[in-house]
Design a protein around this motif. Structure first.
Motif, mmCIF file in Angstrom:
data_model
loop_
_atom_site.group_PDB
_atom_site.id
_atom_site.type_symbol
_atom_site.label_atom_id
_atom_site.label_comp_id
_atom_site.label_asym_id
_atom_site.label_seq_id
_atom_site.Cartn_x
_atom_site.Cartn_y
_atom_site.Cartn_z
ATOM 1 N N TYR A 1 -34.471 63.104 29.721
ATOM 2 C CA TYR A 1 -34.668 63.311 31.157
ATOM 3 C C TYR A 1 -36.098 63.769 31.456
ATOM 4 O O TYR A 1 -36.744 63.279 32.388
ATOM 5 N N TYR A 2 -36.591 64.718 30.686
ATOM 6 C CA TYR A 2 -37.954 65.207 30.910
ATOM 7 C C TYR A 2 -38.972 64.098 30.649
ATOM 8 O O TYR A 2 -39.996 64.008 31.339
ATOM 9 N N ARG A 3 -38.693 63.240 29.669
ATOM 10 C CA ARG A 3 -39.583 62.096 29.428
ATOM 11 C C ARG A 3 -39.612 61.161 30.635
ATOM 12 O O ARG A 3 -40.672 60.678 31.041
ATOM 13 N N ILE A 4 -38.445 60.921 31.220
ATOM 14 C CA ILE A 4 -38.352 60.042 32.380
ATOM 15 C C ILE A 4 -39.081 60.637 33.576
ATOM 16 O O ILE A 4 -39.815 59.950 34.296
ATOM 17 N N ARG B 1 -35.084 52.283 36.772
ATOM 18 C CA ARG B 1 -34.049 52.641 37.737
ATOM 19 C C ARG B 1 -33.977 54.140 37.947
ATOM 20 O O ARG B 1 -33.919 54.623 39.093
ATOM 21 N N ASP B 2 -33.977 54.917 36.848
ATOM 22 C CA ASP B 2 -33.890 56.370 36.964
ATOM 23 C C ASP B 2 -35.071 56.926 37.757
ATOM 24 O O ASP B 2 -34.899 57.775 38.652
ATOM 25 N N ARG B 3 -36.271 56.476 37.420
ATOM 26 C CA ARG B 3 -37.453 56.980 38.117
ATOM 27 C C ARG B 3 -37.446 56.578 39.587
ATOM 28 O O ARG B 3 -37.797 57.372 40.461
ATOM 29 N N SER B 4 -37.044 55.343 39.864
ATOM 30 C CA SER B 4 -37.022 54.862 41.242
ATOM 31 C C SER B 4 -35.980 55.607 42.067
ATOM 32 O O SER B 4 -36.257 56.063 43.182
ATOM 33 N N ASP B 5 -34.760 55.745 41.523
ATOM 34 C CA ASP B 5 -33.702 56.440 42.252
ATOM 35 C C ASP B 5 -34.057 57.913 42.469
ATOM 36 O O ASP B 5 -33.874 58.445 43.567
ATOM 37 N N PHE B 6 -34.565 58.562 41.425
ATOM 38 C CA PHE B 6 -34.903 59.973 41.530
ATOM 39 C C PHE B 6 -36.037 60.184 42.539
ATOM 40 O O PHE B 6 -35.962 61.064 43.408
#
Length: 404
Positions: free
Chosen positions: A377-380, A271-276
């Protein structure tokens, strides 16, 4: 002479105990052959210990047709304890599988599949456009749960939620606020293959007195269950499925906010990667313009509402953007500004837990939490490899960032 009864008391229990996760073998029969995988969880069926006691050489075969998802169950074992309290694994599974499940008779199952596949149509309507990924074509369908065939498909698919989503439960198919979306591989339109599923609930939201009087409807769309079959994982289909659902929900004027119910860590990452990625590619997030004045202005709430994101998720995305800005060639934010901005949210979120601590301990706890969150966050963001075209960096041209 009558042989003595075999009892649990006369044997070592470990000889008759097997992991239910290991015993349950799942197959999807596809045109290219049967694809095999095993469950992540079986405790909803076999109990918290996820063990089956009383059988030797136990193997449970659960097969589904790739198109209709017609289930077939077969259970085999070489010996069973003569204990009347033992429940057959077949009976335990059939409590959760649809009544249409065929047991033992593989020929009957093959005939049933063939009959269903003749002139087969997906029991729903296509939701959005067909897309390609890895050389194959895919489409999302919103299933008609009011139809007999749509309800039957739900009954066949929903068992997967127990096996792959922790603490999952079956949705109430009689509640019209539930939606079921199924992702299909449609290379052969006559025999589409189930790839994944998503359930979502439409929470009614009070739109305010005037809008209510005028009959305006507002909905909070809550994504509840999300699965890509293990046989199709690794092809970036999860992100495609989520992004396309999100964009279609966002385009619905009745939907005012899109939320996710209790996501696990892997879905949180997706979700985080897709939204970002989506916000960067649509130029909603711009590394050149972002600064602390902007994120502390009306831009924050206006943008969040426009993107129909919940507050916590949008906060995380903005924090990711600020940390990414610190890595850019010309940062116009400082480490201290970003650190204090993120710590402020962490403090508000954990105010009660921090209230009883002395100032030094509280500062230490907040800093530790900040460091851990920044690292995460940096890992994501790392797999996204956020880059700008050289021309855009050199002359400030108004070009969108690339996510490679």
């Amino acid at each position: 002479m009558t042989e003595p009864k075999v009892t649990a008391a006369s044997l070592q229990p470990e000889q008759w105990t097997l992991s239910s996760n290991q015993a349950l073998q799942i197959f999807i029969t596809e045109p290219s052959g049967a694809k095999h995988f095993q469950p992540a969880f079986t405790y909803p069926v076999f109990g918290e210990a996820e063990q089956i006691f009383g059988f030797k050489d136990l193997v449970i075969f659960l097969c589904f047709d790739h198109c209709t998802f017609y289930p077939f169950l077969n259970v085999r074992y070489s010996e069973k304890l003569s204990d009347e309290s033992l429940e057959e694994p077949k009976d335990q599974l059939l409590k959760f599988l649809p009544e249409s499940t065929i047991f033992k008779d593989e020929e009957e199952w093959a005939d049933a599949i063939q009959e269903e596949q003749e002139n087969y149509t997906i029991p729903g309507t296509q939701f959005g456009e067909t897309f390609t990924q890895g050389g194959s074509s895919y489409a999302i369908y919103k299933i008609d749960l009011k139809s007999e065939r749509g309800l039957e498909l739900l009954k066949r698919l929903q068992f997967l939620t127990l096996l792959f989503i922790e603490a999952a439960s079956y949705i109430d198919s009689t509640d019209e606020l539930w939606d079921l979306y199924v992702l299909y591989k449609v290379d052969d339109p006559k025999l589409p293959s189930v790839v994944g599923l998503c359930t979502a609930y439409n929470y009614w939201k009070y739109p305010g007195g005037k809008n209510f009087d005028e009959g305006k409807e507002e909905v909070r769309k809550k994504l509840s269950q999300f699965i890509i079959l293990p046989t199709h994982q690794g092809n970036h289909l999860g992100g495609q499925f989520y992004n396309r659902l999100f964009e279609l929900w966002k385009s619905d004027p009745k939907v005012v906010e899109i939320v996710v119910e209790d996501p696990n860590e892997s879905f949180d990452d997706l979700r985080d990667r897709s939204d970002f990625s989506r916000l960067v590619e649509q130029n909603i997030f711009d590394l050149r313009s972002i600064d602390m004045n902007l994120v502390n202005s009306d831009w924050w709430e206006t943008t969040r509402r426009e993107q129909k994101l919940e507050r916590r998720q949008f906060s995380r995305l903005v924090e990711m953007l600020l940390l990414q800005k610190l890595k850019s060639p010309s940062p116009n934010v400082t480490n201290k500004e970003v650190r204090l901005f993120i710590k402020k949210r962490l403090f508000e979120k954990n105010k009660e837990a921090l209230a009883g601590l002395d100032e030094a301990t509280r500062r230490d706890k907040l800093h530790t939490a900040y460091e851990s969150l920044a690292q995460d966050y940096y890992r994501i963001m790392e797999p996204l490899k956020l880059k700008r075209e050289n021309e855009a960096l050199d002359n400030g041209a108004n070009k969108k960032p690339k996510l490679e």
